[in-house]
Design an enzyme around this catalytic site. Structure first.
Site, PDB file in Angstrom:
ATOM      1  N   GLU A  12       0.881  -1.172   0.000  1.00 49.17           N
ATOM      2  CA  GLU A  12       0.000   0.000   0.000  1.00 49.17           C
ATOM      3  C   GLU A  12       0.910   1.211   0.000  1.00 49.17           C
ATOM      4  OE1 GLU A  12      -1.179   3.243   1.199  1.00 49.17           O
ATOM      5  OE2 GLU A  12      -1.683   2.329   3.127  1.00 49.17           O
ATOM      6  N   CYS A  41      -3.029   8.002   4.716  1.00 46.52           N
ATOM      7  CA  CYS A  41      -2.861   7.782   3.286  1.00 46.52           C
ATOM      8  C   CYS A  41      -4.167   7.942   2.523  1.00 46.52           C
ATOM      9  CB  CYS A  41      -2.255   6.411   3.030  1.00 46.52           C
ATOM     10  SG  CYS A  41      -3.142   5.063   3.831  1.00 46.52           S
TER      11      CYS A  41
END
Length: 482
Positions: free
Chosen positions: A254, A288
């Site tokens: 990720e 994020c």
């Protein structure tokens, strides 16, 4: 005055034992006042070799256990995390700076993820495929990939390790977790829960150290069969190249995002502006999936910004332990410098600074909630992930136009859109290039749904059934009667 304390013994967890003294150390800094909380022991090469050997023997033990036996241990770890949520959340507030309520919520939600995977590990289903020959059968089996090297960041120091560790363990893998040196206490407390739950030695190992040295040493080992990483795109690409070079190891990555927030002219402006302002600054934008490029349709552009600034200006920025704190410090001095650079660059490109734009004059890494209007696409903040409490606004005319602008970057993790029109909602959800999309919602994460991006925002997904599959490989067996 708060009475809580940073109370934990930091160390390395290798083969079921804690290691502390006799090593180089790194200070753990409280971002709210810049004091030193503790000194973190860093792994030596010998420690890493021991962790690799432990992961190999731990995998041999763990992978042979039944799914019900593994589920019972993982489930007990989740229960202990719930019981110790106040302690874990407090540690997070000290070393990360997030508010106590946010630390407590992360501790409980992390335990929920662990519990979910305890059950999902029972569902590593294969299938029986009808064969072309009589007296034979074809089996498709899902088996654990092997020992996993996991590298996790500081912004969610329990939730991200929890979803990685729990999924890998549920699949039958062992793990070497290299967690963030900035936030070691809360991750250590999580690892202690797994130890106290009865996890066999070597199944979970926790190390800290110089990131490049640790990652290069672990990934180069033949013991490691998969690599999990959450962090920046450049580092992720480097680790992916190492994984390819040293055995073409399986990857789960990720790699950050730059989420567009699209607001159409058919919404309740005051409600959406208030909600997004509170959400954006709560953890100083250090997530994020945080919305980082605000595109507001022309008809409501001015009104939306006015309300957003009004809400942001009233937010109380402070320590986790100060009453009524609504916005946190950034994690370290690097984030302060980055925020300043983004603001100065945007203004130099013609953006209007409406709020903030500077470090607060107090101890700690506090940056004022910052709002920029009329930010052109050429500004750095519209092209690079800011990871801080700075919000750039730009207007748009049509949905077709804003989709093109939202999709033009290499990022594709999260995206958000607010509209009162079902037609526009469908157009936006179909058109946005992101792994996770919130339409009239900012909730895009949960134990049972996949968390991951497209384009350069990652490889694979965590959470959900996809999170379990990330640590399984497929084995086909053709079995005939002899």
């Amino acid at each position: 005055m708060h009475t809580r304390s940073y109370d934990i013994q930091l160390g390395l967890f290798i083969n079921g034992e804690w290691r502390t003294g006799g090593r180089d150390t790194q200070p753990v800094i409280n971002p709210a006042d810049e004091t030193v909380l503790a000194h973190l022991p860093l792994a030596t090469q010998s420690d890493l070799d021991d962790a690799l050997a432990a992961a190999a023997t731990g995998f041999a033990t763990w992978s042979r256990m039944s799914t019900s036996e593994r589920a019972a241990i993982i489930d007990k770890a989740a229960a202990l995390m719930h019981e110790r949520a106040d302690e874990i959340g407090t540690l997070m507030s000290f070393e990360h700076g997030k508010m106590l309520a946010d630390g407590l919520q992360e501790a409980h939600s992390s335990a929920d993820i662990v519990k979910w995977f305890a059950e999902e590990g029972r569902r590593a289903y294969g299938r029986v495929v009808p064969g072309p020959l009589p007296n034979s059968r074809q089996l498709v089996l899902k088996v654990p990939v092997g020992p996993v090297a996991a590298f996790t960041p500081w912004n969610f120091p329990v939730r991200i390790p929890a979803r990685t560790v729990a999924a890998a363990l549920a699949a039958g893998c062992s793990v070497i977790l290299k967690a963030a040196e900035e936030t070691p206490g809360s991750t250590t407390a999580m690892a202690q829960c797994f130890q106290d739950a009865g996890l066999p030695p070597g199944v979970l190992n926790l190390v800290f150290g110089v990131p490049a040295k640790v990652s290069e040493h672990l990934i180069a080992s033949d013991v490691i069969k998969a690599v999990a990483f959450t962090g920046s795109i450049p580092v992720g690409k480097h680790l992916a190249s190492l994984a390819a070079t040293h055995g073409l190891k399986k990857l789960v990555m990720e790699l950050g995002g730059h989420a567009p927030m699209i607001v159409c002219d058919d919404v309740d402006v005051a409600r959406i502006a208030t909600m997004t302002a509170n959400a954006k600054f709560r953890q100083a934008g250090q997530a994020c999936i945080s919305p980082t490029r605000f595109y507001i349709q022309e008809g409501v552009y001015g009104a939306f910004i006015d309300k957003f600034v009004e809400v942001a200006a009233k937010l109380k920025v402070g320590s986790a332990f100060e009453p009524d704190t609504q916005a946190s410090p950034v994690a370290n001095a690097r984030r302060l410098a980055a925020a300043d650079e983004f603001v100065k660059d945007a203004v130099s490109h013609g953006a209007r600074l409406l709020l903030g734009g500077q470090r607060l004059n107090r101890p700690g890494f506090f940056y004022a909630p910052t709002v920029l209007a009329d930010v052109p696409e050429q500004a750095r903040i519209m092209n690079e992930e800011p990871f801080g409490p700075v919000v750039p606004f730009s207007s748009f005319k049509t949905v077709e136009e804003v989709l093109e602008r939202a999709n033009r970057l290499k990022y594709g993790l999260a995206a958000y859109a607010f509209t009162g029109s079902d037609r526009r909602a469908l157009q936006l959800s179909n058109g946005l290039e992101a792994g996770m999309i919130g339409i009239n919602s900012m909730l895009v994460s949960g134990p049972e749904v996949p968390f991951g991006g497209v384009k350069e925002s990652g490889i694979g997904s965590e959470n959900g059934i996809e999170g379990l599959q990330a640590y399984l490989v497929t084995k086909f067996v053709q079995q005939a009667v002899s």
